[in-house]
Design a protein around this motif. Sequence first.
Motif, short mmCIF file in Angstrom:
data_model
loop_
_atom_site.label_atom_id
_atom_site.label_comp_id
_atom_site.label_asym_id
_atom_site.label_seq_id
_atom_site.Cartn_x
_atom_site.Cartn_y
_atom_site.Cartn_z
N UNK A 180 0.83 -1.21 0.00
CA UNK A 180 0.00 0.00 0.00
C UNK A 180 0.86 1.26 0.00
N UNK A 181 1.97 1.23 0.70
CA UNK A 181 2.85 2.40 0.72
C UNK A 181 3.45 2.66 -0.66
N UNK A 182 3.84 1.59 -1.34
CA UNK A 182 4.36 1.78 -2.70
C UNK A 182 3.28 2.32 -3.63
N UNK A 183 2.09 1.75 -3.51
CA UNK A 183 0.99 2.19 -4.36
C UNK A 183 0.60 3.64 -4.03
N UNK A 184 0.67 4.00 -2.75
CA UNK A 184 0.34 5.37 -2.37
C UNK A 184 1.35 6.35 -2.94
N UNK A 185 2.61 5.94 -2.98
CA UNK A 185 3.63 6.81 -3.59
C UNK A 185 3.32 7.05 -5.06
#
Length: 212
Positions: free
Chosen positions: A188-193
Amino acid sequence: MTGESPTSGAGLDALPSPLDSVADSRAAARWIISSAGAVGALLLGGGPLIAAGKVNDWAHAAWAGGGLLVTLLGVAWAIWRTSEVLVPPMTTPATLTGPELRGLRERLEAEPWYHFGGYAGDVDGLLRHRRIAAEITCRLSTAPPQERAALRAGLATARRNIARTDPYLRWLLATAHAWQVREALRRARRQTFLAAALVVVGAVVFIAATAG
């Protein structure tokens, strides 16, 4: 003092539960969702709409609308991907042998004594007694009478081994559950970036279209 090692069946209860980290991971996910929601609320506020109202030609209006749409899609993407962290994963013994937990298995199997209590060298070995018990149970109903005594003895042995390994299996299931939540948060953090980059692109297009 019982004299048992910290990773014995009884000693596992004295260790911090791996599930304690799940609440922290989900708190971080909620913070990301709240932040993305705040950005979305800002975009839908009066400022962007007033700026869009000042556009006089269709070309700039199309660019402004496209930029705003891209920005909102970025926000929705971040919220959607991060919300997966809040969905409890289904964690069963079969999950322990799945490809998504390969990294966890490699860590556990690097030090089997600490994680399997000397009863197994890997996850498959820890689950072996359950498979044996299931196979014996299936065979027992159709076995000839002369074999049933041996099968019952084997089943009793398998059940004793299951009782010995149960604390380790419960600990591994809790660890696997926490691992799945952590990996979901990392994704999720990668996708949020990436979604944030999309928001920036859309915002730049919108500002450029409404600046004139």
